[in-house]
Design a protein around this motif. Structure first.
Motif, PDB file in Angstrom:
ATOM      1  N   GLN A 432      -6.909  17.134   6.017  1.00 32.44           N
ATOM      2  CA  GLN A 432      -5.795  16.409   5.431  1.00 32.44           C
ATOM      3  C   GLN A 432      -4.810  16.030   6.520  1.00 32.44           C
ATOM      4  N   ALA A 433      -3.931  15.096   6.213  1.00 22.24           N
ATOM      5  CA  ALA A 433      -2.920  14.658   7.172  1.00 22.24           C
ATOM      6  C   ALA A 433      -1.706  14.180   6.392  1.00 22.24           C
ATOM      7  N   SER A 434      -0.554  14.226   7.034  1.00 20.21           N
ATOM      8  CA  SER A 434       0.675  13.853   6.336  1.00 20.21           C
ATOM      9  C   SER A 434       1.476  12.859   7.152  1.00 20.21           C
ATOM     10  N   ALA A 435       2.651  12.496   6.633  1.00 24.53           N
ATOM     11  CA  ALA A 435       3.481  11.429   7.189  1.00 24.53           C
ATOM     12  C   ALA A 435       3.690  11.596   8.688  1.00 24.53           C
ATOM     13  N   GLY A 436       3.565  10.494   9.409  1.00 23.50           N
ATOM     14  CA  GLY A 436       3.754  10.475  10.850  1.00 23.50           C
ATOM     15  C   GLY A 436       2.475  10.542  11.644  1.00 23.50           C
ATOM     16  N   ARG A 437       1.364  10.939  11.002  1.00 26.58           N
ATOM     17  CA  ARG A 437       0.088  11.029  11.699  1.00 26.58           C
ATOM     18  C   ARG A 437      -0.546   9.651  11.882  1.00 26.58           C
ATOM     19  N   ILE A 438      -1.103   9.410  13.068  1.00 20.94           N
ATOM     20  CA  ILE A 438      -1.912   8.218  13.324  1.00 20.94           C
ATOM     21  C   ILE A 438      -3.350   8.618  13.035  1.00 20.94           C
ATOM     22  N   VAL A 439      -3.948   8.053  12.010  1.00 19.54           N
ATOM     23  CA  VAL A 439      -5.250   8.527  11.548  1.00 19.54           C
ATOM     24  C   VAL A 439      -6.213   7.363  11.301  1.00 19.54           C
ATOM     25  N   GLY A 440      -7.491   7.718  11.252  1.00 19.64           N
ATOM     26  CA  GLY A 440      -8.522   6.819  10.762  1.00 19.64           C
ATOM     27  C   GLY A 440      -9.092   7.440   9.498  1.00 19.64           C
ATOM     28  N   ILE A 441      -9.139   6.675   8.418  1.00 17.50           N
ATOM     29  CA  ILE A 441      -9.637   7.187   7.145  1.00 17.50           C
ATOM     30  C   ILE A 441     -10.903   6.425   6.778  1.00 17.50           C
ATOM     31  N   ALA A 442     -12.021   7.154   6.686  1.00 14.65           N
ATOM     32  CA  ALA A 442     -13.274   6.542   6.261  1.00 14.65           C
ATOM     33  C   ALA A 442     -13.211   6.336   4.752  1.00 14.65           C
ATOM     34  N   LEU A 443     -13.521   5.116   4.307  1.00 12.38           N
ATOM     35  CA  LEU A 443     -13.350   4.749   2.903  1.00 12.38           C
ATOM     36  C   LEU A 443     -14.682   4.468   2.226  1.00 12.38           C
ATOM     37  N   LYS A 444     -14.850   5.029   1.065  1.00 14.43           N
ATOM     38  CA  LYS A 444     -16.017   4.767   0.225  1.00 14.43           C
ATOM     39  C   LYS A 444     -15.617   3.783  -0.866  1.00 14.43           C
ATOM     40  N   GLY A 445     -16.460   2.773  -1.104  1.00  7.05           N
ATOM     41  CA  GLY A 445     -16.185   1.808  -2.155  1.00  7.05           C
ATOM     42  C   GLY A 445     -15.717   0.463  -1.660  1.00  7.05           C
ATOM     43  N   VAL A 446     -15.747   0.246  -0.334  1.00  2.00           N
ATOM     44  CA  VAL A 446     -15.314  -1.038   0.211  1.00  2.00           C
ATOM     45  C   VAL A 446     -16.041  -1.276   1.534  1.00  2.00           C
ATOM     46  N   ARG A 447     -16.326  -2.548   1.839  1.00  8.64           N
ATOM     47  CA  ARG A 447     -16.929  -2.903   3.117  1.00  8.64           C
ATOM     48  C   ARG A 447     -15.834  -3.156   4.154  1.00  8.64           C
ATOM     49  N   GLU A 448     -16.179  -2.919   5.414  1.00  9.05           N
ATOM     50  CA  GLU A 448     -15.192  -3.064   6.480  1.00  9.05           C
ATOM     51  C   GLU A 448     -14.614  -4.476   6.519  1.00  9.05           C
ATOM     52  N   GLU A 449     -15.445  -5.500   6.271  1.00 10.34           N
ATOM     53  CA  GLU A 449     -14.958  -6.876   6.343  1.00 10.34           C
ATOM     54  C   GLU A 449     -14.011  -7.233   5.201  1.00 10.34           C
ATOM     55  N   GLU A 450     -13.926  -6.385   4.176  1.00  8.44           N
ATOM     56  CA  GLU A 450     -13.013  -6.637   3.067  1.00  8.44           C
ATOM     57  C   GLU A 450     -11.627  -6.042   3.300  1.00  8.44           C
ATOM     58  N   ILE A 451     -11.497  -5.209   4.332  1.00 14.44           N
ATOM     59  CA  ILE A 451     -10.210  -4.573   4.635  1.00 14.44           C
ATOM     60  C   ILE A 451      -9.473  -5.439   5.653  1.00 14.44           C
ATOM     61  N   GLU A 452      -8.192  -5.677   5.417  1.00 15.30           N
ATOM     62  CA  GLU A 452      -7.408  -6.517   6.317  1.00 15.30           C
ATOM     63  C   GLU A 452      -6.148  -5.794   6.754  1.00 15.30           C
ATOM     64  N   ARG A 453      -5.727  -6.104   7.975  1.00 13.99           N
ATOM     65  CA  ARG A 453      -4.464  -5.567   8.476  1.00 13.99           C
ATOM     66  C   ARG A 453      -3.329  -5.994   7.535  1.00 13.99           C
TER      67      ARG A 453
END
Length: 554
Positions: A432-453
């Motif tokens: 787990q991680a909380s506010a202030g952390r710079i993290v990468g979160i692997a996501l289930k249910g979406v393709r990488e090309e569907e995520i936008e900045r």
């Protein structure tokens, strides 16, 4: 045979042994292996393996009990890693690193060391992974300071940070800069073209640094061992990438700003631009005069005076740390007082001063732990065996592996239901991680090309209302004439960088004016909050603003 494949082969050859630190698993499922009774037994087994390996165990997933490399489908591998992470947490340990290989026609082909190579798909046999598990859990979040760096191109910004996080002197050619640059063309040209990140920390004995930042495991070691972490968001000094610099300073949950000014060049127009952005966002800032080894004492005094004049021009009080001491700098740094440190990454001058400041400076960004989870997406990428990953700085709340989340808004304003498969911070896998952390979160249910900045991650139970339009209090810092209705700059708010139209309350704003304006994104809605600060810019024109009222759904 590649080194990566050799690591897998060696581990399989060692095999499972009674009293050994290696464990084979074909797959792990939540339904079976996380069930009551079975879960406790497996956690005890993992604890035994870790103790047998003097604090480190290796789990090979995608192999049979006798070491046959079969591979499993991508979805099954991700679920196995989720279960393994839960088992490690239960056993007082954590997953430090995962290497994956594609399996095709009965043989494994190694991916890149960071797991981002091209692996075979499930139809070709799937994936086999080697997880390194270490004793101990992730550090607490309340001792993590995030610093945003800025400065003109070739003013030694990345080099200074590289020397801080490694403790290594620069070679005079910007060699330590390579510890932060992330693209081959950046290293070749010596210019950063995107945000990059560095980390070091402190324990009871002093700084905890990276020996080789190019090794993911070295960064993970710092995260694990340090009692206090300092993360650097290293921005871009070259004028064509100013919008990326703004994104780094506005779109992160920063505690402090660090502005570099080279002694052989002095303050430039870009220096003034970056300083304006730092101070406009009310970020406590310090200035590092770099490259002191390249000039004589007379020139150094001249540049120090130029920096002091620059700060006074924007109504800030400079505080020379060499004159007044670290204690005063730590006590006085604020929105109005700016400590100034003279440094050299080659000779080491001033680096101990910065170490002491970073070891003691209090966290300034509100923790936000008690608030609802929210993270604005800054980067996206795809990892073999894991899938789509969204990275950014957690603005508020907490997130844990397995949490059900919302991602959006999409182009039509809707939000997608996703799941947080796993979480990494500086290549260190955490539960787990909380506010202030710079993290990468692997996501289930979406393709990488569907995520936008600029998209936002929220809890599944949230009821977000994206806005195409909002009201704001704005200040025009620079503009050649007047800003009239329909003026279209780029608005930078959190990680959003979007063209927008401004409609001043009285139909015009002049340079230096402060007033109310309606702001409308040109192409799509975003999730915006009252009180958020933003920067707008177009050519040499720029200004800052604060969101005062929302128009959801418009």
């Amino acid at each position: 045979m590649s080194p990566d494949r050799a690591a897998l082969e060696r581990t399989v050859e060692r095999g499972e042994r009674e009293g050994g630190s290696v464990e084979f698993k074909e797959r792990l499922t939540k339904e079976l292996h996380a069930s009551e009774g079975r879960f406790e037994s497996l956690a005890a087994q993992l604890r035994h393996r870790v103790l047998s390996g003097d604090g480190e165990a290796t789990y090979v997933v995608g192999v049979t009990d006798d070491g046959g490399i079969t591979g499993i489908p991508r979805e099954d591998f991700s679920e196995s890693m989720d279960v393994l992470s839960l088992l490690a947490e239960e056993a007082g340990a954590h997953i430090e690193e995962v290497q994956t290989w594609g399996v095709g026609n009965g043989s494994a082909s190694a991916t890149n060391g960071d797991g981002t190579g091209s692996a075979a798909g499930p139809e070709d046999g799937g994936i086999v992974g080697l997880a390194t598990i270490r004793e101990g859990t992730a550090i607490e979040d309340d001792e993590h300071v995030v610093v945003g760096t800025a400065g003109h191109v070739d003013h030694g910004k990345s080099t200074l940070v590289g020397s801080l996080v490694t403790g290594q002197a620069d070679d005079g050619e910007g060699g330590t800069r390579s510890f932060l640059d992330v693209q081959p063309h950046e290293i070749e040209r010596g210019l950063s073209a995107d945000l990059s990140y560095g980390v070091y920390g402190f324990d009871s004995e002093g700084p905890v640094r990276m020996d080789n930042p190019h090794r993911k495991g070295d960064r993970a070691r710092v995260v694990q061992q340090a009692d206090r972490l300092v993360s650097f968001v290293d921005t871009v000094g070259h004028e064509p990438w100013l919008r990326t610099t703004i994104r780094g300073l506005v779109g992160q949950k920063l505690d402090y700003g660090l502005l570099t000014v080279a002694a052989d060049d002095g303050p430039t127009d870009t220096t003034r631009e970056h300083l304006g952005i730092l101070l406009a966002t009310d970020l406590p800032t310090m200035v590092a005069i770099t490259k002191a080894d390249l000039v004589d004492d007379e020139r150094l005094v001249e540049v120090e005076r130029e920096v002091e004049r620059l700060l006074r021009e924007v109504e800030k009080t400079p505080l020379r740390v060499e004159r007044h001491g670290v204690e005063s700098a730590i006590e006085e740094i604020s929105e109005t007082v700016v400590p100034v440190v003279t440094t050299s990454a080659v000779t080491g001058r001033g680096l101990e001063v910065l170490d002491e400041m970073f070891a003691r400076l209090p966290k300034t960004a509100g923790s936000g732990v008690d608030e609802q989870f929210r993270m604005y997406v800054d980067r996206t990428y795809n990892v073999t065996g894991v899938g789509a990953v969204a990275s950014g700085t957690i603005k508020s709340g907490e997130v844990a592996a397995g949490d059900e989340l919302l991602l959006g808004p999409m182009q039509d304003g809707s939000f997608r239901e996703v799941e947080a498969r796993s979480i990494e911070m500086h290549y260190h896998r955490v539960d787990q991680a909380s506010a202030g952390r710079i993290v990468g979160i692997a996501l289930k249910g979406v393709r990488e090309e569907e995520i936008e900045r600029g998209m936002t991650l929220l809890p599944r139970e949230a009821d977000p209302e994206p806005s195409r339009e909002f009201e704001a209090e704005v200040m025009v810092l620079n503009h050649p004439t007047r800003i009239g209705a329909g003026y279209e700059p780029v608005v930078h708010i959190e990680t959003v960088s979007e063209a927008a139209a401004l409609y001043p309350e009285n139909d015009q704003l002049l340079p230096g004016d402060t007033g109310r304006a309606r702001v409308r994104f040109k192409f799509r809605p975003y999730l915006v909050e009252e009180g958020q600060r933003f920067v707008f810019r177009e050519g040499q024109s720029k200004g800052v603003g604060t969101v005062t009222d929302l128009h959801p759904g418009e």
